[in-house]
Design a protein around this motif. Structure first.
Motif, PDB file in Angstrom:
ATOM      1  N   CYS A 130       0.839  -1.211   0.000  1.00  0.00           N
ATOM      2  CA  CYS A 130       0.000   0.000   0.000  1.00  0.00           C
ATOM      3  C   CYS A 130       0.878   1.268   0.000  1.00  0.00           C
ATOM      4  O   CYS A 130       1.594   1.533   0.973  1.00  0.00           O
ATOM      5  CB  CYS A 130      -0.914  -0.007   1.228  1.00  0.00           C
ATOM      6  N   PRO A 131       0.827   2.060  -1.063  1.00  0.00           N
ATOM      7  CA  PRO A 131       1.732   3.221  -1.157  1.00  0.00           C
ATOM      8  C   PRO A 131       1.596   4.225  -0.006  1.00  0.00           C
ATOM      9  O   PRO A 131       2.600   4.650   0.552  1.00  0.00           O
ATOM     10  CB  PRO A 131       1.392   3.851  -2.511  1.00  0.00           C
ATOM     11  N   PRO A 132       0.365   4.629   0.392  1.00  0.00           N
ATOM     12  CA  PRO A 132       0.286   5.636   1.467  1.00  0.00           C
ATOM     13  C   PRO A 132       0.216   5.023   2.875  1.00  0.00           C
ATOM     14  O   PRO A 132      -0.088   5.720   3.828  1.00  0.00           O
ATOM     15  CB  PRO A 132      -0.997   6.377   1.138  1.00  0.00           C
ATOM     16  N   LYS A 133       0.482   3.711   2.966  1.00  0.00           N
ATOM     17  CA  LYS A 133       0.444   3.020   4.273  1.00  0.00           C
ATOM     18  C   LYS A 133      -0.916   3.212   4.954  1.00  0.00           C
ATOM     19  O   LYS A 133      -1.006   3.619   6.121  1.00  0.00           O
ATOM     20  CB  LYS A 133       1.567   3.530   5.207  1.00  0.00           C
ATOM     21  N   ALA A 134      -1.972   2.897   4.215  1.00  0.00           N
ATOM     22  CA  ALA A 134      -3.322   3.077   4.755  1.00  0.00           C
ATOM     23  C   ALA A 134      -3.817   1.847   5.508  1.00  0.00           C
ATOM     24  O   ALA A 134      -4.791   1.915   6.238  1.00  0.00           O
ATOM     25  CB  ALA A 134      -4.284   3.395   3.611  1.00  0.00           C
ATOM     26  N   ILE A 135      -3.137   0.697   5.284  1.00  0.00           N
ATOM     27  CA  ILE A 135      -3.623  -0.564   5.864  1.00  0.00           C
ATOM     28  C   ILE A 135      -2.815  -0.926   7.108  1.00  0.00           C
ATOM     29  O   ILE A 135      -1.584  -0.830   7.105  1.00  0.00           O
ATOM     30  CB  ILE A 135      -3.517  -1.706   4.829  1.00  0.00           C
ATOM     31  N   THR A 136      -3.511  -1.358   8.145  1.00  0.00           N
ATOM     32  CA  THR A 136      -2.850  -1.850   9.355  1.00  0.00           C
ATOM     33  C   THR A 136      -3.449  -3.210   9.704  1.00  0.00           C
ATOM     34  O   THR A 136      -4.670  -3.337   9.816  1.00  0.00           O
ATOM     35  CB  THR A 136      -3.059  -0.878  10.545  1.00  0.00           C
ATOM     36  N   ARG A 188      -8.455 -22.757  12.282  1.00  0.00           N
ATOM     37  CA  ARG A 188      -8.892 -23.083  10.927  1.00  0.00           C
ATOM     38  C   ARG A 188      -7.699 -23.498  10.087  1.00  0.00           C
ATOM     39  O   ARG A 188      -6.551 -23.175  10.416  1.00  0.00           O
ATOM     40  CB  ARG A 188      -9.598 -21.879  10.289  1.00  0.00           C
ATOM     41  N   TYR A 189      -7.948 -24.164   8.955  1.00  0.00           N
ATOM     42  CA  TYR A 189      -6.849 -24.686   8.132  1.00  0.00           C
ATOM     43  C   TYR A 189      -5.905 -23.607   7.621  1.00  0.00           C
ATOM     44  O   TYR A 189      -4.777 -23.873   7.232  1.00  0.00           O
ATOM     45  CB  TYR A 189      -7.408 -25.486   6.941  1.00  0.00           C
ATOM     46  N   ILE A 190      -6.334 -22.342   7.625  1.00  0.00           N
ATOM     47  CA  ILE A 190      -5.478 -21.273   7.085  1.00  0.00           C
ATOM     48  C   ILE A 190      -4.425 -20.803   8.095  1.00  0.00           C
ATOM     49  O   ILE A 190      -3.530 -20.043   7.754  1.00  0.00           O
ATOM     50  CB  ILE A 190      -6.314 -20.053   6.634  1.00  0.00           C
ATOM     51  N   GLU A 191      -4.519 -21.234   9.335  1.00  0.00           N
ATOM     52  CA  GLU A 191      -3.557 -20.955  10.409  1.00  0.00           C
ATOM     53  C   GLU A 191      -3.547 -19.517  10.943  1.00  0.00           C
ATOM     54  O   GLU A 191      -3.433 -19.290  12.120  1.00  0.00           O
ATOM     55  CB  GLU A 191      -2.126 -21.351   9.996  1.00  0.00           C
ATOM     56  N   ARG A 192      -3.624 -18.531  10.033  1.00  0.00           N
ATOM     57  CA  ARG A 192      -3.596 -17.142  10.499  1.00  0.00           C
ATOM     58  C   ARG A 192      -4.780 -16.371   9.924  1.00  0.00           C
ATOM     59  O   ARG A 192      -5.200 -16.614   8.804  1.00  0.00           O
ATOM     60  CB  ARG A 192      -2.309 -16.444  10.017  1.00  0.00           C
ATOM     61  N   GLU A 193      -5.267 -15.451  10.713  1.00  0.00           N
ATOM     62  CA  GLU A 193      -6.307 -14.548  10.223  1.00  0.00           C
ATOM     63  C   GLU A 193      -6.109 -13.201  10.914  1.00  0.00           C
ATOM     64  O   GLU A 193      -5.388 -13.117  11.904  1.00  0.00           O
ATOM     65  CB  GLU A 193      -7.710 -15.115  10.492  1.00  0.00           C
ATOM     66  N   PRO A 194      -6.713 -12.161  10.393  1.00  0.00           N
ATOM     67  CA  PRO A 194      -6.488 -10.857  11.036  1.00  0.00           C
ATOM     68  C   PRO A 194      -7.307 -10.700  12.316  1.00  0.00           C
ATOM     69  O   PRO A 194      -8.514 -10.932  12.308  1.00  0.00           O
ATOM     70  CB  PRO A 194      -6.938  -9.864   9.964  1.00  0.00           C
ATOM     71  N   GLU A 195      -6.617 -10.349  13.389  1.00  0.00           N
ATOM     72  CA  GLU A 195      -7.333 -10.020  14.624  1.00  0.00           C
ATOM     73  C   GLU A 195      -7.912  -8.620  14.438  1.00  0.00           C
ATOM     74  O   GLU A 195      -9.048  -8.343  14.800  1.00  0.00           O
ATOM     75  CB  GLU A 195      -6.350 -10.045  15.803  1.00  0.00           C
ATOM     76  N   GLU A 196      -7.107  -7.776  13.861  1.00  0.00           N
ATOM     77  CA  GLU A 196      -7.570  -6.439  13.489  1.00  0.00           C
ATOM     78  C   GLU A 196      -7.080  -6.118  12.082  1.00  0.00           C
ATOM     79  O   GLU A 196      -5.972  -6.517  11.696  1.00  0.00           O
ATOM     80  CB  GLU A 196      -7.070  -5.390  14.496  1.00  0.00           C
ATOM     81  N   PHE A 197      -7.919  -5.492  11.317  1.00  0.00           N
ATOM     82  CA  PHE A 197      -7.575  -5.099   9.956  1.00  0.00           C
ATOM     83  C   PHE A 197      -8.236  -3.745   9.750  1.00  0.00           C
ATOM     84  O   PHE A 197      -9.454  -3.628   9.809  1.00  0.00           O
ATOM     85  CB  PHE A 197      -8.141  -6.122   8.958  1.00  0.00           C
ATOM     86  N   SER A 198      -7.438  -2.713   9.553  1.00  0.00           N
ATOM     87  CA  SER A 198      -8.068  -1.405   9.353  1.00  0.00           C
ATOM     88  C   SER A 198      -7.527  -0.723   8.109  1.00  0.00           C
ATOM     89  O   SER A 198      -6.380  -0.939   7.711  1.00  0.00           O
ATOM     90  CB  SER A 198      -7.874  -0.514  10.578  1.00  0.00           C
ATOM     91  N   PHE A 252     -11.710   2.598   8.812  1.00  0.00           N
ATOM     92  CA  PHE A 252     -12.641   1.464   8.821  1.00  0.00           C
ATOM     93  C   PHE A 252     -11.957   0.239   9.422  1.00  0.00           C
ATOM     94  O   PHE A 252     -10.837  -0.099   9.039  1.00  0.00           O
ATOM     95  CB  PHE A 252     -13.131   1.168   7.405  1.00  0.00           C
ATOM     96  N   HIS A 253     -12.642  -0.407  10.349  1.00  0.00           N
ATOM     97  CA  HIS A 253     -12.082  -1.575  11.022  1.00  0.00           C
ATOM     98  C   HIS A 253     -12.673  -2.861  10.446  1.00  0.00           C
ATOM     99  O   HIS A 253     -13.603  -2.824   9.639  1.00  0.00           O
ATOM    100  CB  HIS A 253     -12.320  -1.461  12.524  1.00  0.00           C
ATOM    101  N   LYS A 254     -12.095  -3.985  10.915  1.00  0.00           N
ATOM    102  CA  LYS A 254     -12.430  -5.292  10.340  1.00  0.00           C
ATOM    103  C   LYS A 254     -13.935  -5.523  10.204  1.00  0.00           C
ATOM    104  O   LYS A 254     -14.414  -5.910   9.131  1.00  0.00           O
ATOM    105  CB  LYS A 254     -11.786  -6.405  11.179  1.00  0.00           C
ATOM    106  N   ASP A 255     -14.662  -5.273  11.277  1.00  0.00           N
ATOM    107  CA  ASP A 255     -16.109  -5.545  11.243  1.00  0.00           C
ATOM    108  C   ASP A 255     -16.842  -4.689  10.208  1.00  0.00           C
ATOM    109  O   ASP A 255     -17.864  -5.098   9.663  1.00  0.00           O
ATOM    110  CB  ASP A 255     -16.731  -5.303  12.623  1.00  0.00           C
ATOM    111  N   GLN A 256     -16.327  -3.485   9.998  1.00  0.00           N
ATOM    112  CA  GLN A 256     -16.971  -2.604   9.009  1.00  0.00           C
ATOM    113  C   GLN A 256     -16.566  -2.981   7.584  1.00  0.00           C
ATOM    114  O   GLN A 256     -17.302  -2.748   6.633  1.00  0.00           O
ATOM    115  CB  GLN A 256     -16.557  -1.147   9.248  1.00  0.00           C
ATOM    116  N   LEU A 257     -15.366  -3.565   7.471  1.00  0.00           N
ATOM    117  CA  LEU A 257     -14.843  -3.891   6.137  1.00  0.00           C
ATOM    118  C   LEU A 257     -15.352  -5.228   5.617  1.00  0.00           C
ATOM    119  O   LEU A 257     -15.526  -5.411   4.410  1.00  0.00           O
ATOM    120  CB  LEU A 257     -13.304  -3.925   6.165  1.00  0.00           C
ATOM    121  N   LEU A 258     -15.588  -6.158   6.531  1.00  0.00           N
ATOM    122  CA  LEU A 258     -16.016  -7.491   6.098  1.00  0.00           C
ATOM    123  C   LEU A 258     -17.379  -7.421   5.404  1.00  0.00           C
ATOM    124  O   LEU A 258     -18.356  -6.912   5.951  1.00  0.00           O
ATOM    125  CB  LEU A 258     -16.096  -8.428   7.299  1.00  0.00           C
ATOM    126  N   THR A 259     -17.418  -7.932   4.188  1.00  0.00           N
ATOM    127  CA  THR A 259     -18.626  -7.868   3.354  1.00  0.00           C
ATOM    128  C   THR A 259     -18.857  -9.239   2.721  1.00  0.00           C
ATOM    129  O   THR A 259     -17.908  -9.838   2.215  1.00  0.00           O
ATOM    130  CB  THR A 259     -18.414  -6.822   2.225  1.00  0.00           C
TER     131      THR A 259
END
Ligand code: SF4
Ligand code: SF4
Length: 169
Positions: free
Chosen positions: A78-84, A92-102, A141-148
């Motif tokens: 992400c060029p402007p470092k907008a994602i955290t 789950r089989y994927i091993e990792r998931e985001p606890e927080e994603f904004s 926007f946080h994970k719950d707001q982003l998940l669609t």
């Protein structure tokens, strides 16, 4: 070699700009009979085509889990470092998931690199373009707001798959 300048001699009408005024009036008159394109927003909303890059959103599986595996590729690219992203382990089989994603939409430039780099069809550019708020915090926007739900993002996912031969393997 010297270039000779040729100056056009204007007549009295041209000096007064009359031909331009007539052209302008004819254009205005002609426009009066064309189909109107004014939209009565917000009552009449614009439905953006799939090619439009609106707000990036996270894809939610049918069982309500995020598709994201918290690999952080989008965060890095992400060029402007907008994602955290804050990753956590999962059973789950994927091993990792985001606890927080904004995503900070005050920084986001809607470039679509996060979507391009994601290996998991987990973040897509939606057709959401109305981004107005009264405070700066509301535009982070946080994970719950982003998940669609995936079904709501189907138009863009299909477009991306077809256009860029992405996520097909
Ligand atoms: S669209 Fe571009 S700027 Fe916005 S979050 Fe994705 S990579 Fe960052
Ligand atoms: S959205 Fe995609 S690129 Fe970003 S962390 Fe999740 S899986 Fe990785």
């Amino acid at each position: 070699m010297q270039v000779k300048r040729v100056e056009k001699q204007l007549n009295a009408f041209e000096k007064l700009g009359i031909p331009e005024i007539i052209k302008g009036m004819l254009f205005t008159f002609g426009s009066m009979f064309k189909k109107r394109v004014t939209r009565q927003y917000p009552e009449e909303r614009y439905v953006a085509p799939a090619a439009v890059k609106g707000q990036p959103l996270l894809v939610e599986n049918e069982d309500g889990t995020p598709r994201c595996v918290a690999c952080s590729l989008c965060e890095v690219v992400c060029p402007p470092k907008a994602i955290t992203i804050q990753a956590e382990e999962t059973d789950r089989y994927i091993e990792r998931e985001p606890e927080e994603f904004s995503i900070d939409m005050l920084r986001c430039i809607l470039c679509g690199l996060c979507e391009e780099v994601c290996p998991k069809e987990a973040i897509v550019m939606s057709d959401r373009y109305e981004l107005a708020a009264f405070t700066r915090e509301e535009l982070v926007f946080h994970k719950d707001q982003l998940l669609t739900p995936k079904a709501d993002l189907r138009k863009r996912i299909d477009f991306t798959k077809e256009k860029f031969d992405k996520w097909n393997s």
